[in-house]
Design a protein around this motif. Structure first.
Motif, PDB file in Angstrom:
ATOM      1  N   LEU B  83       0.801  -1.224   0.000  1.00  0.00           N
ATOM      2  CA  LEU B  83       0.000   0.000   0.000  1.00  0.00           C
ATOM      3  C   LEU B  83       0.835   1.275   0.000  1.00  0.00           C
ATOM      4  N   SER B  84       1.963   1.272   0.723  1.00  0.00           N
ATOM      5  CA  SER B  84       2.576   2.569   1.002  1.00  0.00           C
ATOM      6  C   SER B  84       3.111   3.314  -0.228  1.00  0.00           C
ATOM      7  N   VAL B  98      -5.480  11.312   5.838  1.00  0.00           N
ATOM      8  CA  VAL B  98      -5.972  11.064   7.194  1.00  0.00           C
ATOM      9  C   VAL B  98      -6.351   9.595   7.364  1.00  0.00           C
ATOM     10  N   MET B  99      -6.000   9.033   8.499  1.00  0.00           N
ATOM     11  CA  MET B  99      -6.530   7.715   8.861  1.00  0.00           C
ATOM     12  C   MET B  99      -6.666   7.609  10.375  1.00  0.00           C
ATOM     13  N   GLY B 100      -7.269   6.527  10.834  1.00  0.00           N
ATOM     14  CA  GLY B 100      -7.451   6.335  12.268  1.00  0.00           C
ATOM     15  C   GLY B 100      -6.143   5.928  12.922  1.00  0.00           C
ATOM     16  N   SER B 101      -5.999   6.255  14.186  1.00  0.00           N
ATOM     17  CA  SER B 101      -4.811   5.842  14.916  1.00  0.00           C
ATOM     18  C   SER B 101      -5.079   4.471  15.525  1.00  0.00           C
ATOM     19  N   THR B 102      -5.258   3.508  14.652  1.00  0.00           N
ATOM     20  CA  THR B 102      -5.507   2.120  15.034  1.00  0.00           C
ATOM     21  C   THR B 102      -4.248   1.337  14.678  1.00  0.00           C
ATOM     22  N   THR B 103      -4.225   0.044  14.941  1.00  0.00           N
ATOM     23  CA  THR B 103      -3.023  -0.692  14.531  1.00  0.00           C
ATOM     24  C   THR B 103      -2.864  -0.635  13.009  1.00  0.00           C
ATOM     25  N   PHE B 104      -3.976  -0.526  12.281  1.00  0.00           N
ATOM     26  CA  PHE B 104      -3.889  -0.393  10.826  1.00  0.00           C
ATOM     27  C   PHE B 104      -3.207   0.924  10.448  1.00  0.00           C
ATOM     28  N   LEU B 108       0.609   1.778   8.846  1.00  0.00           N
ATOM     29  CA  LEU B 108       0.692   2.283   7.471  1.00  0.00           C
ATOM     30  C   LEU B 108       1.162   3.734   7.363  1.00  0.00           C
ATOM     31  N   LEU B 109       0.586   4.613   8.170  1.00  0.00           N
ATOM     32  CA  LEU B 109       0.825   6.050   7.947  1.00  0.00           C
ATOM     33  C   LEU B 109       2.307   6.447   8.016  1.00  0.00           C
ATOM     34  N   LEU B 155      -2.165  12.960   9.027  1.00  0.00           N
ATOM     35  CA  LEU B 155      -2.726  12.888  10.376  1.00  0.00           C
ATOM     36  C   LEU B 155      -3.238  11.488  10.667  1.00  0.00           C
ATOM     37  N   SER B 156      -2.982  11.015  11.882  1.00  0.00           N
ATOM     38  CA  SER B 156      -3.757   9.870  12.355  1.00  0.00           C
ATOM     39  C   SER B 156      -4.589  10.357  13.529  1.00  0.00           C
ATOM     40  N   ILE B 157      -5.802   9.865  13.588  1.00  0.00           N
ATOM     41  CA  ILE B 157      -6.819  10.396  14.495  1.00  0.00           C
ATOM     42  C   ILE B 157      -7.073   9.427  15.633  1.00  0.00           C
ATOM     43  N   ARG B 158      -6.976   9.925  16.855  1.00  0.00           N
ATOM     44  CA  ARG B 158      -7.398   9.105  17.988  1.00  0.00           C
ATOM     45  C   ARG B 158      -8.923   9.164  18.043  1.00  0.00           C
ATOM     46  N   ALA B 159      -9.525   8.109  17.527  1.00  0.00           N
ATOM     47  CA  ALA B 159     -10.961   8.139  17.241  1.00  0.00           C
ATOM     48  C   ALA B 159     -11.816   8.338  18.499  1.00  0.00           C
TER      49      ALA B 159
END
Ligand code: FAD
Lengths: 249, 321
Positions: B83-84, B98-104, B108-109, B155-159
């Motif tokens: 992906l990267s 932007v993506m979530g700050s999850t293990t995913f 990736l980010l 950005l990764s977001i702490r959901a």
């Protein structure tokens, strides 16, 4: 096979830290420091791979002021063979750290590069992934199990949804999670032996590259503190409070 | 307030065992915060194999321009090696990725960021302007306010701290794009999905969370918490000590290195309240602590504390609910 382990010096996780009142950073000048717990796990894993005859040499590297040599010596006492200290007084962002480590990787050519998944100060969780990207290597992040095969490495990763196992081509970057292993304590004879092991000091400038910060820190502030609440005498009172007062039931 | 600038954002949609992950709706909540400062054109990206259903769900998110769907074997299992580079190429055209700050997202980010030569801002908990963000450091013992003026803002977001958006009536266009090419650096061998959330709410999305610690003494005793959770329609969490001891699965660890939750009600049972645990639950609205040690640090952050043996208190609580 050579393993490179990157480690960081951090404030002891049991210390309750606070921001400085002027908002210019953390009040940690006098705080006790240790090796970042995740990095310690990375060192332990590398040493185990050496004890199993999988690795032939374990090299540890740390970037920072002269004080990080304490953590490098500790890693040598745990069983690493050789240490590299990249000396700088500035505090680098993960991207810059990854760039510096990439130069070290290009010189040392390790088959495996182990890092902690995050440092408990900045909590970034970025450096390993960035290093893997810059080297063009695969990455096994948040590893809770590592199985070294002949020409690949199998890494079990801790995910939000459970676990997954990846096969990675070598060389590979692995970042360690807490359940990978239980690090040992250094023994007195090994601490003595570690003093004789090679520790090379390299000035950051000689690696010379773009390590200027990209982010500007405007302030470091204390989070909203939770008010300490009340003690209830029994379960009945608890349920009553949750229903009538907090209205969450 | 007049919005002077226009900008574009690409949001990577996360998938879980059920398809479209509910975390995406909270990440979009963060995007709504960003819209207060800029006129934002938002594209969503769905990448994977057989992921058109996820794309169709994502298309119901309000206020977006389009959903880009990259369906093909190259993106299967969303391996970061595949992906990267592909995502870095796509992201150069946007002002925000932007993506979530999850293990995913955590996996990736940073990899994408390094390929773009950009320092990302991860774990964003507050958006203060187009380029100023807050993120926690030191297990949440401090908040750092950072400003970035790089070509693309990653950005990764702490959901857990953002309010989920709701699906709308309109359906945005779904546009197929070329999937990532195949790669040989990594391959998936197996997945051990510890939990599929069917009967119980997902931990980070639950209104009520019941968490257990070492005080539970065994995995069997965790059933007590599941019974309590059933009464409350709650998710079950655990401390690191409980996970390390094998009482609970790794994917329910709450804390600095586990999941971050902010439910309306958090009930901490037989856990001491270490700094690293509190890092994962400090934003909960109401906190209840049940512990037999009156000096346990968890009481310092609890709205309601009950000093009691959990093995008598929890059955009583189940009875009274
Ligand atoms: C780098 C790092 C990262 C970490 N990340 C995390 C993390 O993400 N999440 C996390 O949780 N921890 C994390 N930890 C671990 C953390 O420091 C603590 O060790 C851990 O949270 C302790 O778990 P516990 O509260 O269950 O156990 P303990 O501290 O042993 O507490 C058990 C509690 O149960 C109570 N108890 C016992 N029996 C009963 C009974 N019958 N009835 C009522 N109460 C009873 C005791 O009074 C005690 O307070 C991390 C540590 C480090 C160093």
């Amino acid at each position: 096979m050579k393993i490179l382990v990157a480690i960081k010096r951090v404030v002891d996780p049991v210390v309750r830290v606070r921001p400085l009142v002027d908002g210019n950073g953390m009040d940690i000048a006098k705080a006790r420091t240790v090796t970042n717990p995740f990095c310690e796990i990375a060192v332990e894993e590398a040493v185990r791979l050496k004890e199993q005859g999988v690795a032939t040499e374990v090299v540890v590297v740390s970037i920072g002021p002269p004080s990080v040599q304490e953590q490098l010596r500790n890693a040598l006492a745990l069983g690493a063979d050789r240490a590299l200290h990249i000396q700088t007084d500035s505090s680098l962002e993960p991207l810059s750290i990854a760039k510096v480590l990439r130069v070290i990787v290009s010189q040392e050519l390790p088959q495996l590069i182990l890092l902690g998944k995050q440092s408990i100060d900045g909590d970034h969780n970025q450096t390993g992934q960035m290093l893997a990207a810059l080297c063009g290597y695969p990455q096994g992040t948040f590893a809770s199990h590592i199985d070294y095969k002949k020409d690949e490495v199998w890494v079990t990763r801790e995910l939000d949804s459970g676990l997954e196992t990846l096969a990675l081509a070598l060389p590979a970057v692995i970042t360690t999670d807490l359940r990978l292993n239980q690090p040992r304590f250094p023994t007195m004879p090994n601490i003595m032996k570690a003093r004789q092991k090679p520790l090379e000091i390299i000035a950051l400038e000689t690696i010379s590259m773009d390590v200027q910060p990209r982010l500007q820190t405007l302030a470091v502030e204390a989070p909203k503190l939770r008010q300490q609440g009340v003690k209830v005498v029994d379960v009945a009172e608890l349920v009553d409070k949750l229903r009538q007062e907090a209205k969450v039931l | 307030m007049t919005l002077l600038n226009n900008s574009t954002a690409l949001v990577v949609i996360e998938q879980d065992a059920t398809g479209f992950s509910p975390i995406n709706l909270k990440v979009m909540g963060a995007i709504e915060c960003l819209r207060k400062f800029t006129r934002l054109t938002v594209d969503l990206l769905v990448v994977g194999k057989d992921c058109t259903a996820v794309a169709e769900t994502a298309a119901r998110i309000p206020g977006i321009r389009q959903v880009l769907v990259a369906d093909g074997s190259g993106g299967e299992h969303q391996l970061s090696e595949a992906l990267s580079p592909w995502l870095a190429d796509l992201a150069f055209a946007y002002d925000y990725l932007v993506m979530g700050s999850t293990t995913f997202g955590k996996n990736l980010l940073p990899r994408v960021a390094a390929l773009m030569d950009i320092q990302p801002v991860t774990d964003v908990v507050a958006i203060e302007s187009t380029n100023t963000f807050q993120r926690p450091i030191y297990a949440g013992n401090a908040l750092m306010r950072v400003m970035t003026d790089q070509a693309t803002t990653l950005l990764s977001i702490r959901a857990s701290v953002f309010t989920a958006v709701r699906f709308g009536e309109l359906v945005a266009p779904v546009i197929a794009i070329a999937p990532p090419p195949a790669q040989v650096l990594s391959r998936l061998l197996s997945q051990q999905q510890v939990q599929v959330y069917t009967e119980r709410p997902e931990l980070t999305a639950a209104r009520v969370v019941v968490s257990g610690g070492r005080g539970l003494q065994s995995g069997d005793n965790f059933q007590l918490l599941y019974q309590l959770a059933d009464k409350l329609e709650a998710a079950v969490g655990a401390s690191r000590a409980a996970v390390d001891a094998g009482f609970a699965a790794n994917d329910i660890q709450v804390g600095q290195t586990g999941k971050v939750v902010a439910p309306e009600l958090y009930i901490a049972v037989g856990l001491s309240g270490a700094i690293q645990h509190i890092a994962g639950m400090r934003d909960s609205k109401v906190v209840v602590a049940i512990n037999k040690d009156p000096d346990a640090p968890i009481f310092q952050v609890a709205d309601y504390g009950l000093v009691a043996d959990l093995f008598t208190a929890i059955p009583e609580l189940i009875e009274l609910l």
